[in-house]
Write a protein that holds these residues in place. Structure first.
Motif, short mmCIF file in Angstrom:
data_model
loop_
_atom_site.label_atom_id
_atom_site.label_comp_id
_atom_site.label_asym_id
_atom_site.label_seq_id
_atom_site.Cartn_x
_atom_site.Cartn_y
_atom_site.Cartn_z
N MET A 67 -67.87 -42.54 19.41
CA MET A 67 -66.41 -42.54 19.56
C MET A 67 -65.69 -42.69 18.22
SD MET A 67 -66.13 -42.05 22.76
CE MET A 67 -64.41 -42.32 23.07
N ASP A 68 -66.33 -42.27 17.14
CA ASP A 68 -65.74 -42.35 15.81
C ASP A 68 -64.97 -41.06 15.51
OD1 ASP A 68 -65.02 -42.86 13.24
OD2 ASP A 68 -67.06 -43.03 12.44
N LEU A 69 -63.71 -41.02 15.91
CA LEU A 69 -62.90 -39.83 15.74
C LEU A 69 -62.42 -39.63 14.31
CD1 LEU A 69 -60.90 -40.10 19.05
CD2 LEU A 69 -62.35 -38.17 18.42
N ARG A 70 -62.68 -40.61 13.44
CA ARG A 70 -62.31 -40.45 12.03
C ARG A 70 -63.13 -39.34 11.37
NH1 ARG A 70 -63.56 -46.33 9.99
NH2 ARG A 70 -65.40 -45.78 11.24
N ALA A 71 -64.22 -38.95 12.01
CA ALA A 71 -65.10 -37.93 11.43
C ALA A 71 -64.53 -36.52 11.52
CB ALA A 71 -66.47 -37.98 12.13
N ILE A 72 -63.40 -36.34 12.19
CA ILE A 72 -62.84 -35.00 12.35
C ILE A 72 -61.46 -34.91 11.69
CG2 ILE A 72 -64.11 -34.58 14.48
CD1 ILE A 72 -61.55 -35.10 16.03
N ASN A 73 -61.14 -33.74 11.19
CA ASN A 73 -59.82 -33.54 10.57
C ASN A 73 -58.95 -32.56 11.36
OD1 ASN A 73 -61.03 -31.10 10.01
ND2 ASN A 73 -61.34 -31.54 7.84
N GLU A 74 -59.47 -32.07 12.49
CA GLU A 74 -58.70 -31.16 13.31
C GLU A 74 -59.15 -31.27 14.76
OE1 GLU A 74 -57.18 -26.86 12.32
OE2 GLU A 74 -59.18 -26.68 13.22
N VAL A 75 -58.19 -31.34 15.66
CA VAL A 75 -58.48 -31.36 17.10
C VAL A 75 -58.28 -29.93 17.62
CG1 VAL A 75 -57.83 -32.27 19.35
CG2 VAL A 75 -57.76 -33.76 17.32
N GLU A 76 -59.32 -29.41 18.28
CA GLU A 76 -59.29 -28.04 18.76
C GLU A 76 -59.23 -28.05 20.29
OE1 GLU A 76 -61.59 -23.85 17.69
OE2 GLU A 76 -62.46 -25.78 17.13
N ALA A 77 -58.48 -27.12 20.86
CA ALA A 77 -58.32 -27.09 22.31
C ALA A 77 -58.08 -25.67 22.79
CB ALA A 77 -57.16 -27.99 22.74
N PHE A 78 -58.30 -25.47 24.09
CA PHE A 78 -57.98 -24.22 24.77
C PHE A 78 -56.84 -24.48 25.74
CE2 PHE A 78 -62.59 -22.39 24.54
CZ PHE A 78 -62.35 -21.99 23.24
N SER A 79 -55.98 -23.49 25.91
CA SER A 79 -54.93 -23.52 26.93
C SER A 79 -54.85 -22.15 27.57
CB SER A 79 -53.58 -23.90 26.31
OG SER A 79 -52.53 -23.68 27.23
N ARG A 80 -54.60 -22.11 28.86
CA ARG A 80 -54.51 -20.82 29.56
C ARG A 80 -53.27 -20.04 29.15
NH1 ARG A 80 -54.89 -22.43 35.74
NH2 ARG A 80 -53.59 -24.11 34.94
N THR A 81 -52.21 -20.73 28.74
CA THR A 81 -50.92 -20.05 28.53
C THR A 81 -50.34 -20.20 27.14
OG1 THR A 81 -49.74 -22.01 29.36
CG2 THR A 81 -50.31 -20.30 30.97
#
Length: 294
Positions: A67-81
């Motif tokens: 659960m160490d989210l400091r390891a990422i510099n970008e949050v990636e996601a998908f959206s239908r619209t």
């Protein structure tokens, strides 16, 4: 509230992370804040990639803490619209089939195999290898996950990523070694194969059971410490005592002299398992880096 938010943004105390979503400036780049902002912005968002893997319980590369989210510099996601790119945020317009989505605390997450396949296509091999090492995913599961991305990436990209995932590497040097073994036609090897010697079990980087030969790639980070060196020597002694010949190489040896390492390994293999072809060292280095077909 809208007026207060506008004034806070004007003073620099707050930042508009997403349309209609404001956060304190000191927290605006925190991945946890970004994830909450995405859920407020659009409820059909599905997190993918590194953030999704961490929220599903994977420990990031180089970290000792889940659960160490400091390891990422970008949050990636998908959206239908919707699609959107902001600092620290990348949302792609893509419909993820429901069977490849899981939910944790009302957060929609792509199944880990989907995220690992995407990261492999993106060249994030440190994360892919770590997911395989932690047994968070399997090559077989990743092959099934390709159905979630049909049409998003070219078939060539997906096939190349899956071919490298099938090598089951637990580190980038193991991936590089697997690529050149595949390219020259070496057979009979089992990557990260579990063997029992006496009352102990060991995982061998590349195991050739017919010859009882193991190729071990020893990096300084693990094997270069005092404790790591002692553990490596004891491990080799146990394997040798039970009939295994252990060939120790290093990432630097493989990268500088890949032909030497291949010839050395071949000298310990049965004829049927030896290389069927050979390439110049520059070509082998390109194959290791994924710049040439293997």
């Amino acid at each position: 509230m809208r007026g207060q938010a506008d004034r806070a943004v004007a003073r620099g105390d707050a930042v508009r992370i997403l349309p209609g979503v404001v956060a304190a400036t000191s927290l605006a780049r925190d991945p946890r804040t970004i994830i909450r902002a995405l859920l407020l912005w659009h409820r059909d968002v599905v997190l993918v990639g590194k953030a999704a893997l961490i929220l599903l319980g994977m420990t990031p590369p180089g970290s000792a803490h889940p659960m160490d989210l400091r390891a990422i510099n970008e949050v990636e996601a998908f959206s239908r619209t919707r699609s959107l790119v902001r600092p620290g945020i990348r949302v792609h317009r893509w419909h993820m089939p429901h069977r490849f989505i899981t939910e944790r605390e009302r957060v929609r997450l792509a199944e880990p195999e989907v995220s690992v396949l995407i990261l492999a296509i993106q060249g994030e091999w440190e994360w892919v290898c770590e997911a395989l090492r932690q047994r968070f995913v399997t090559p077989e599961g990743c092959r099934e996950a390709r159905k979630s991305l049909t049409g998003r990436y070219s078939r060539t990209q997906v096939d190349a990523a899956l071919a490298d995932i099938a090598l089951a590497p637990w580190s980038i040097p193991e991936l590089e070694m697997g690529r050149i073994l595949r390219a020259v036609g070496v057979t009979g090897n089992k990557p990260n194969h579990k063997v029992r010697v006496g009352d102990r079990h060991y995982y061998l980087d590349q195991a050739f059971e017919a010859e009882t030969v193991a190729l071990e790639i020893d990096g300084r980070n693990v094997h270069g410490t005092a404790d790591g060196y002692e553990a490596t020597m004891m491990r080799s002694a146990h394997l040798d005592r039970h009939g295994w010949k252990v060939l120790h190489t290093t990432p630097t040896m493989i990268r500088r002299n890949p032909r030497f390492v291949l010839d050395w390994l071949a000298s310990h293999l049965h004829r049927r398992h030896r290389p069927k072809a050979m390439f110049s060292e520059p070509v082998l280095r390109d194959i290791m880096r994924g710049l040439a077909a293997a």
